[in-house]
Design an enzyme around this catalytic site. Sequence first.
Site, PDB file in Angstrom:
ATOM      1  N   GLU A 296     137.418  59.311  75.474  1.00 32.97           N
ATOM      2  CA  GLU A 296     137.490  58.532  76.534  1.00 32.97           C
ATOM      3  C   GLU A 296     137.051  59.244  77.618  1.00 32.97           C
ATOM      4  O   GLU A 296     138.110  60.795  76.981  1.00 32.97           O
ATOM      5  CB  GLU A 296     138.899  57.768  76.471  1.00 32.97           C
ATOM      6  CG  GLU A 296     139.101  57.375  77.721  1.00 32.97           C
ATOM      7  CD  GLU A 296     139.960  56.245  77.363  1.00 32.97           C
ATOM      8  OE1 GLU A 296     140.022  55.530  79.374  1.00 32.97           O
ATOM      9  OE2 GLU A 296     140.704  56.033  77.076  1.00 32.97           O
TER      10      GLU A 296
ATOM     11  N   ASP B 100     147.600  52.758  71.927  1.00 30.05           N
ATOM     12  CA  ASP B 100     146.576  54.075  71.836  1.00 30.05           C
ATOM     13  C   ASP B 100     145.414  54.530  70.856  1.00 30.05           C
ATOM     14  O   ASP B 100     144.498  54.368  70.754  1.00 30.05           O
ATOM     15  CB  ASP B 100     147.411  54.862  72.094  1.00 30.05           C
ATOM     16  CG  ASP B 100     147.755  55.396  73.261  1.00 30.05           C
ATOM     17  OD1 ASP B 100     147.567  56.199  74.205  1.00 30.05           O
ATOM     18  OD2 ASP B 100     149.034  55.424  73.350  1.00 30.05           O
TER      19      ASP B 100
ATOM     20  N   ASP C 291     141.268  58.676  71.651  1.00 30.46           N
ATOM     21  CA  ASP C 291     141.699  57.934  72.927  1.00 30.46           C
ATOM     22  C   ASP C 291     142.838  59.470  73.336  1.00 30.46           C
ATOM     23  O   ASP C 291     143.748  59.413  72.691  1.00 30.46           O
ATOM     24  CB  ASP C 291     141.998  56.735  73.121  1.00 30.46           C
ATOM     25  CG  ASP C 291     143.293  56.615  74.476  1.00 30.46           C
ATOM     26  OD1 ASP C 291     142.894  56.507  75.779  1.00 30.46           O
ATOM     27  OD2 ASP C 291     144.481  56.380  74.169  1.00 30.46           O
TER      28      ASP C 291
END
Length: 175
Positions: free
Chosen positions: A74, A146, A16
């Site tokens: 991502e 996160d 992430d």
Amino acid sequence: MAAAPPAATPRIIGIDPGSTITGYAVIDGGASPRARMIDCIRLPRTDFPTRLGLIFDRLSEVIREYGPDQMAIENVFVARNGASALKLGQARGAAICAGASAGLPVAEYTPTQIKQAIVGRGHADKKQIQHMIAMLLGATGPLQADAADAAAVALCHAHHAHTGSRMRAARAGSA
């Protein structure tokens, strides 16, 4: 006709990306995924190129230590602030470079795909992701948002890979 031998369980690093905090998680995929490491890189308040170098260096260390076979990250979403979107894209690039330099194939997933795979709907909030990751991977204690998002990216990839291998096996069996 004999069944095909089971595929080796992939080890996946999920990322992430962020310019101040980059989450990462290493999981063993397959039918029963298992977490190896769920954590994040907290970047110091320093110049931006130094932070990008730290993302690359730290993720390179994690890749060497845990030996993942694949990387999932991502995809950048559209941000309201152009400068923030550029920084996020550069942090993402540093992470992808760490995986690519280690020879890892890199898969990309949108936030909606990740949420759909983990929670079952594409508009889940951070708390729902954290809760599902804790349940699915048996994480104890509170997960940093996160880090949980990175685990969700890895788990999304594991689900996609597992489903794809089952579909290939089914097609091979019917041939």
